[in-house]
Design an enzyme around this catalytic site. Structure first.
Site, PDB file in Angstrom:
ATOM      1  N   ASP A 115       0.864  -1.184   0.000  1.00 15.65           N
ATOM      2  CA  ASP A 115       0.000   0.000   0.000  1.00 15.65           C
ATOM      3  C   ASP A 115       0.892   1.223   0.000  1.00 15.65           C
ATOM      4  O   ASP A 115       1.988   1.207   0.576  1.00 15.65           O
ATOM      5  CB  ASP A 115      -0.912   0.009   1.229  1.00 15.65           C
ATOM      6  CG  ASP A 115      -2.030  -1.015   1.143  1.00 15.65           C
ATOM      7  OD1 ASP A 115      -2.424  -1.378   0.015  1.00 15.65           O
ATOM      8  OD2 ASP A 115      -2.512  -1.444   2.199  1.00 15.65           O
ATOM      9  N   ASP A 129      -6.931  -1.141  -4.769  1.00 15.18           N
ATOM     10  CA  ASP A 129      -7.993  -0.781  -3.825  1.00 15.18           C
ATOM     11  C   ASP A 129      -8.926   0.278  -4.416  1.00 15.18           C
ATOM     12  O   ASP A 129     -10.134   0.254  -4.189  1.00 15.18           O
ATOM     13  CB  ASP A 129      -7.398  -0.266  -2.518  1.00 15.18           C
ATOM     14  CG  ASP A 129      -6.571  -1.305  -1.791  1.00 15.18           C
ATOM     15  OD1 ASP A 129      -6.809  -2.514  -2.004  1.00 15.18           O
ATOM     16  OD2 ASP A 129      -5.685  -0.912  -1.009  1.00 15.18           O
TER      17      ASP A 129
END
Length: 154
Positions: A115, A129
């Site tokens: 991330d 995402d």
């Protein structure tokens, strides 16, 4: 031509996501932060062993199982809706499936999801995402708009 749009969407989402993750992994160390818009938005390298919002962190079986179930559901739904002649809903679900596949690639090869996008104190996320979230939200809106009058006919 319509039947090629779904794999094309998937390839683009996966390629962009994997490329941005590669750039972060090769140029940053976990915990490094690069401000983009003051303190509000930054590139912040996190190795996430969980699902959304780090739920089930460290439980690889649950994260792989949940992601696999999501991907299978989406693919079945995409095929069913595409065969029925619909295009918008299958395209939106393709974003969801592609995001799931790209994060699954990380889980299976690295043991975590890379991330890197941080907005304020909100969660840290990635391109996959964004595909999952936007695909889901837009699909819900589209379904509400497309099927809002069906209940009146029953």
């Amino acid at each position: 031509m319509k039947r090629f749009i779904y794999p094309l969407i998937a390839v683009i989402v996966i390629a962009v996501d994997q490329f941005t993750k590669y750039l972060v992994r090769t140029n940053m160390q976990p915990g490094d932060r690069i401000p983009v818009i003051g303190n509000w938005m930054s590139i912040y390298y996190v190795q996430n062993t969980g699902t959304a919002f780090s739920m089930f962190s460290g439980n690889r079986f649950v994260t792989v199982f949940l992601t696999s179930a999501l991907i299978i559901f989406c693919i079945v739904f995409i095929v069913k809706e595409a065969r029925a002649g619909h295009t918008l809903i299958p395209a939106l679900f393709t974003f969801v499936a592609a995001g799931g596949v790209s994060n699954m690639i990380d889980r299976l090869t690295l043991g975590y999801v890379t991330d890197m996008i941080s907005c304020g104190s909100f969660a840290v996320f990635n391109v996959a995402d964004i595909g999952v979230t936007c695909g889901c939200v837009l699909a819900m809106i589209a379904l509400l708009v497309l099927y809002k009058d069906e209940d009146k006919e029953v």
